[in-house]
Design an enzyme around this catalytic site. Structure first.
Site: not given
Length: 344
Positions: A130, A168, A319
């Site tokens: 991330d 991701d 989130d």
């Protein structure tokens, strides 16, 4: 960024839930089999399995939503409880944390097996995860990741599991978020993970491939090839995002055509009203207001290329620390209730 997400609940909660899974197996609190919904009671919320023919994935009878449901019922808030039941009674993915991966996955897969269902798991521990955003973290290095993956595989064993692999991870190679010096290692780790998981007896693997709002399939299909899509069962789209099922299927079909007709799964957990279009464009993905639950999990989908609609992101978990939310992956009761109330 579009793909950023909460990583699920804390490692401590995941491990305790895994232990619960083992306890369920021993005590028989979650009984198995059959095509009808199971009627065995959980720890107070009355959660049962969905019909196997429609949604073969395991419903955790002591998940966070189920716990909130039980609390609401106990406090007499019946209407709110029935709203949260919309989440608690659906199979949602279990995000495997960095600690004790074998214990976690064994707990989940044993409980699912006892109930005659498939465990739905997300692996989200790639190094440099991330890009330092809300869900930053991951394994310390490639060797640590491989050791962690060995634990995951040992915990799954011969039991039935469907794995969403590293949300991701590929997108952040393509968009430049992950530094160049880590690219080759990441491809190697992803390809190795696909091979390791597919060597198991009854495990399906879907590599994450972004969402309908992320640029174009032309930019992701070669990375998918390098990451081992040929050996995987397919890819996942819309994980933790809000694009409509129709948009997601269109994106997935374009991408499928470029990777040998591979099938895919769609995260419909929070896409009932599509994406948010207000606020800062670079944070529209993060705890957007006015969203709703999407199609409930099922393998009976609208297109033969779509293997399932899944709730990969756990509805009700934050989130990240935006728009008043708690840390990524923490349960946000008010947001969960709003998602449920806004859904049909």
């Amino acid at each position: 960024m579009y793909g950023s997400r909460g990583a699920g609940a804390s490692a401590a909660r995941r491990i305790s839930t895994a232990v619960l899974g083992a306890a369920l197996l021993i005590t028989g609190c979650s009984s198995g089999g059959g095509d009808g919904a199971d009627k065995d009671a959980d720890a107070g919320a009355g959660i049962t399995q969905q019909p196997k023919g429609t949604a073969p994935f395991w419903v955790n009878p002591d998940g966070t939503a189920a716990q909130q449901l039980a609390d609401l019922e106990e406090s007499g808030k019946k209407q709110d409880a029935e709203q949260i039941r919309k989440i608690a009674e659906q199979p949602v993915a279990e995000w495997i944390g960095p600690d004790n991966p074998e214990e976690q996955t064994r707990g989940f897969t044993e409980a699912a097996d006892k109930a005659g269902r498939t465990a739905l798991l997300v692996l989200y521990n790639i190094p440099h995860r991330d890009c330092g955003q809300y869900s930053q973290g991951g394994a310390a290095d490639g060797n640590a990741y491989r050791a962690w993956l060995d634990g995951v595989a040992a915990g799954i064993g011969d039991r039935s599991a469907t794995v969403i692999l590293e949300p991701d991870a590929l997108l952040h190679l393509v968009d430049g978020c992950t530094p160049e010096q880590f690219h080759e290692e990441r491809y190697d780790l992803l390809k190795g993970a696909v091979g390791k998981l597919k060597s198991l007896k009854d495990t399906k693997v879907y590599l994450d491939a972004g969402n309908a709002g992320w640029q174009h399939p032309d930019q992701i299909f070669e990375p998918l090839n390098r990451a081992g899509i040929a050996q995987a069962d397919g890819f996942s789209v819309n994980v933790s995002n809000f694009y409509s099922t129709e948009e997601s299927i269109s994106y997935g079909k374009q991408l499928s055509a470029k990777v040998g007709g591979k099938h895919f799964v769609v995260d419909t957990s929070r896409n009932g009203k599509g994406p948010y279009t207000g606020g800062k464009p670079d944070e529209r993905w993060c705890n957007p207001p006015g969203r709703a639950l999407g199609e409930t999990p099922t393998t009976k989908t609208a297109d033969p290329l779509v293997d399932a609609y899944l709730w990969v992101k756990r509805p009700g978990e934050s989130d990240g620390e935006c728009k008043g939310g708690p840390k990524a992956g923490q349960w946000w009761a008010d947001y969960a209730l709003k998602l449920a109330k806004a859904s049909s």
